[in-house]
Design a protein around this motif. Structure first.
Motif, PDB file in Angstrom:
ATOM      1  N   CYS A 110       0.865  -1.179   0.000  1.00 16.09           N
ATOM      2  CA  CYS A 110       0.000   0.000   0.000  1.00 16.09           C
ATOM      3  C   CYS A 110       0.905   1.233   0.000  1.00 16.09           C
ATOM      4  O   CYS A 110       1.940   1.246   0.679  1.00 16.09           O
ATOM      5  N   HIS A 111       0.499   2.248  -0.724  1.00 16.93           N
ATOM      6  CA  HIS A 111       1.424   3.350  -0.995  1.00 16.93           C
ATOM      7  C   HIS A 111       1.678   4.291   0.177  1.00 16.93           C
ATOM      8  O   HIS A 111       2.524   5.159   0.103  1.00 16.93           O
ATOM      9  N   TYR A 112       0.939   4.109   1.275  1.00 18.77           N
ATOM     10  CA  TYR A 112       1.134   4.982   2.436  1.00 18.77           C
ATOM     11  C   TYR A 112       1.880   4.268   3.563  1.00 18.77           C
ATOM     12  O   TYR A 112       2.218   4.867   4.565  1.00 18.77           O
TER      13      TYR A 112
ATOM     14  N   MET B 172      -0.498   9.562   7.659  1.00 15.31           N
ATOM     15  CA  MET B 172       0.850  10.037   7.987  1.00 15.31           C
ATOM     16  C   MET B 172       1.714   9.830   6.748  1.00 15.31           C
ATOM     17  O   MET B 172       1.658   8.750   6.139  1.00 15.31           O
ATOM     18  N   TYR B 173       2.490  10.838   6.422  1.00 14.77           N
ATOM     19  CA  TYR B 173       3.430  10.675   5.310  1.00 14.77           C
ATOM     20  C   TYR B 173       4.732  10.118   5.883  1.00 14.77           C
ATOM     21  O   TYR B 173       5.604  10.864   6.308  1.00 14.77           O
ATOM     22  N   ASP B 174       4.801   8.787   5.969  1.00 13.36           N
ATOM     23  CA  ASP B 174       5.980   8.151   6.554  1.00 13.36           C
ATOM     24  C   ASP B 174       7.109   8.127   5.537  1.00 13.36           C
ATOM     25  O   ASP B 174       6.864   7.988   4.330  1.00 13.36           O
ATOM     26  N   PRO B 175       8.365   8.231   6.017  1.00 15.40           N
ATOM     27  CA  PRO B 175       9.502   8.193   5.083  1.00 15.40           C
ATOM     28  C   PRO B 175       9.496   6.873   4.299  1.00 15.40           C
ATOM     29  O   PRO B 175       8.985   5.868   4.785  1.00 15.40           O
TER      30      PRO B 175
ATOM     31  N   THR C 215       7.842   5.894   1.719  1.00 11.35           N
ATOM     32  CA  THR C 215       6.597   5.375   1.143  1.00 11.35           C
ATOM     33  C   THR C 215       6.364   6.079  -0.192  1.00 11.35           C
ATOM     34  O   THR C 215       6.891   7.180  -0.435  1.00 11.35           O
ATOM     35  N   ILE C 216       5.570   5.447  -1.044  1.00 14.21           N
ATOM     36  CA  ILE C 216       5.278   6.046  -2.364  1.00 14.21           C
ATOM     37  C   ILE C 216       4.552   7.377  -2.172  1.00 14.21           C
ATOM     38  O   ILE C 216       4.808   8.348  -2.887  1.00 14.21           O
ATOM     39  N   PHE C 217       3.646   7.439  -1.184  1.00 17.11           N
ATOM     40  CA  PHE C 217       2.922   8.694  -0.936  1.00 17.11           C
ATOM     41  C   PHE C 217       3.901   9.839  -0.652  1.00 17.11           C
ATOM     42  O   PHE C 217       3.733  10.933  -1.152  1.00 17.11           O
ATOM     43  N   THR C 218       4.910   9.558   0.176  1.00 12.52           N
ATOM     44  CA  THR C 218       5.853  10.623   0.531  1.00 12.52           C
ATOM     45  C   THR C 218       6.670  11.039  -0.697  1.00 12.52           C
ATOM     46  O   THR C 218       6.901  12.230  -0.930  1.00 12.52           O
TER      47      THR C 218
END
Ligand SMILES: C[S@@+](CC[C@H](N)C(=O)[O-])C[C@H]1O[C@@H](n2cnc3c(N)ncnc32)[C@H](O)[C@@H]1O
Ligand code: SF4
Length: 378
Positions: free
Chosen positions: A15-17, A190-193, A195-198
């Motif tokens: 999952c991207h997040y 949360m934009y975790d380091p 991750t694709i989202f970040t």
């Protein structure tokens, strides 16, 4: 009372997040199962002489294992520990794994609580997140679990996601309440380091929801949850009466727990330990009879900061008398000074000598908790 946590470090898709430790290669699944059992045997003395009231299979995706494999892990726990008759035994499951056959077999095991990752019922959100299921499939999976007798079900949802309008969030909540489940975990994205989202955020391909909008979503959530009979007992957790997660509460109430599997954390009131977050190195070490963990002895101030972090998260709050008794007069006075500041700004309230975050405080809880921490002068 203590708990045992198993980290199942596999997922069928990323999952991207999500930054939880996992591998999408399931090749080492059988080796891992064997090593989880070996590690449990190696570390069975960690909790001392105590009985267990929770066993938790988290991940990753524990439902990559068949019910009989999960049951074989419970058998191992029973070999080494005394288990409370009302023990809570939770399995985190992805909706796409909850087929009729899987649920039928699972209903014959000792698992008595399910925690299912829904995230959103809107397919466009699920595609953005790279989930493996549609909204309808997730909804049907919960109904199916109920038809197999599961009567302690929690769902995970995420708000503050780009593209999740207020209208869509309201629809998500309406569907969750329709399901008549016992527990909801609602997380702010949360934009975790790593991750694709970040990465997308950094490249400008995703736009972060502004704080006001996500605060509105949070406020709506807590109002609606209360209207539907849920107790808001921790920042992200809501439960019907009698269904507060015993497992999560043991983290927040400073109880001992043993974490088994790669990246799992353990705590025995004096030390924190955490296992290496690498499946291959973990398996190699366990097979050599070593447990691959790092340890940190806790100083008095570490224990105080842990206490702040865990107690202020919950609706039981921080007991000032307990601070005085366990940590002494200086830290008690420090808490009084900080409490006055947040009582004045209306972020906390005081009840029976406990400091409790109110709704305004919960949304900025990280800032408040860090302000309560005791930082050693260099
Ligand atoms: C350990 S995950 C396991 C759940 C299970 N594998 C699933 O996806 O259904 C637990 C929950 O953490 C939440 N989560 C994970 N990463 C997050 C993030 N970056 N921001 C907010 N919530 C997150 C998701 O709601 C997820 O269901
Ligand atoms: S949210 Fe669940 S399924 Fe998705 S990557 Fe994280 S642990 Fe795996």
């Amino acid at each position: 009372m203590s708990g045992v946590y198993f980290h199942i470090p596999f997922c069928k898709q990323l999952c991207h997040y999500c930054a939880f430790h996992k591998s999408i290669s399931l090749q080492a699944k059988d080796d891992m199962l064997e090593c989880l059992k070996l590690e449990l045997k190696l570390r069975k003395g960690y909790l001392g002489d105590t009985s267990l009231n929770t066993i938790y299979f988290g991940g990753g995706t524990p439902s990559v294992y068949q019910p009989k494999e999960i049951e074989s892990l419970i058998d191992e726990v029973v070999k080494y520990f005394t288990i409370d008759a009302n023990a809570e035994i939770t399995l985190e499951a992805n909706p796409d794994d909850l087929t009729e056959k899987y649920l039928q077999e699972l209903s014959k095991t000792r698992v008595n609580r399910l925690s299912v990752g829904i995230q959103s019922f809107h397919d466009e959100d699920l595609i953005l997140m790279n989930r493996r299921h549609t909204g309808k499939e997730a909804f049907d999976a919960i109904r199916r679990a109920q038809s197999f007798g599961f009567d302690n079900i929690s769902v995970d949802q995420i708000y503050g996601v780009p593209g999740l309008s207020m209208e869509k969030w309201k629809e998500n909540l309406e569907l969750v309440f329709d399901l008549d489940i016992q527990h909801i975990s609602s997380y702010h994205l949360m934009y975790d380091p790593n991750t694709i989202f970040t990465k997308k955020l950094e490249k400008g391909q995703l736009v972060e929801m502004d704080e006001e909008e996500s605060f509105e979503q949070f406020n709506y959530l807590i109002d609606e949850a209360r209207k539907h009979g849920f107790i808001h007992y921790e920042i992200s957790n809501f439960s019907k009466e009698g269904y507060i997660s015993k497992h999560n509460s043991s983290y927040w109430k400073q109880k001992k727990y043993l974490g088994i599997g790669p990246s799992a954390h353990s705590y025995n009131l004096e030390q924190r330990e955490w296992n290496i977050a690498n499946n291959y190195k973990y398996i190699k070490a366990i097979r050599e009879g070593k447990s691959f963990s790092e340890k940190e002895e806790l100083s008095e101030h570490d224990r105080f900061n842990d206490f702040v972090l865990t107690s202020l998260r919950t609706y039981w709050g921080m007991d000032l008398e307990l601070v005085r008794k366990d940590f002494g007069e200086d830290l008690y006075q420090h808490c009084i000074t900080k409490s006055k500041k947040y009582l004045l700004s209306d972020h906390v309230r005081q009840e029976n000598n406990c400091i409790i975050l109110n709704d305004k405080g919960v949304f900025v809880s990280n800032d408040i908790m860090s302000d309560f921490f005791w930082i050693e002068e260099e």
